[in-house]
Design an enzyme around this catalytic site. Structure first.
Site, PDB file in Angstrom:
ATOM      1  CE  LYS A 281      -3.791  -2.350   0.149  1.00  0.00           C
ATOM      2  NZ  LYS A 281      -4.384  -2.728  -1.117  1.00  0.00           N
ATOM      3  CB  CYS A 282       4.477   1.753  -0.062  1.00  0.00           C
ATOM      4  SG  CYS A 282       5.750   3.037  -0.147  1.00  0.00           S
TER       5      CYS A 282
END
Length: 159
Positions: A36-37
């Protein structure tokens, strides 16, 4: 602390122990990852490098970490599937690991000691990358914003 990279071990998401000596003779790129970066599009570049050079002796090892703003919500049971489905990842992924702090994975303890960063050895963010030569010697550390394609020339020299 162990002196030799090949004496280190880690764990796959399924609980299987992996000893780094399984990768002797290979050029290794180790990356702390997070699905989710904002840097997660780097999975694509990492996979392209892996596909291009895996038959020439490159191995990429992804170490998911949830230490930076909880950007790895996946569990060990779902990490590999999420990376495969969302990013097309086929290179090996390890169990979720701490890369800083008292529970730091021993692979990262070793790498940080050998290749400190500009502002100290602490990992600052997801997608910090470490390049290791065929003899198990860490040779270069790359910042999170270094795109995988910028690492290709270093990989080529080591293969």
């Amino acid at each position: 602390m162990m002196k030799n990279f090949y004496q280190l071990h880690t764990t796959r998401p399924n609980g299987e122990t992996v000893t780094m000596d399984a990768y002797q003779g290979k050029v290794i790129l180790i990356v702390n990852t997070a699905t989710k970066c904002g840097l997660a599009p780097q999975f694509d570049g990492l996979e392209k490098l892996y596909q291009k050079y895996k038959d020439k002796g490159l191995i990429i090892l992804g170490f998911p970490s949830d230490q930076f703003m909880h950007q790895e919500p996946e569990t060990n049971e779902t990490i590999e599937e999420a990376c495969r489905l969302n990013f097309g990842v086929t290179f090996p992924l390890m169990k979720k690991s701490d890369v800083n702090g008292k529970n730091t994975n021993e692979v990262f303890l070793f790498l940080k000691k050998r290749l400190g960063g500009i502002f100290g050895s602490k990992i600052k963010w997801n997608f910090t990358k470490f390049l290791i030569d065929k003899n198990g010697k860490p040779v270069k550390r790359f910042s999170p914003i270094t795109k995988p394609e910028a690492i290709e020339k270093y990989i080529q020299k080591l293969l």
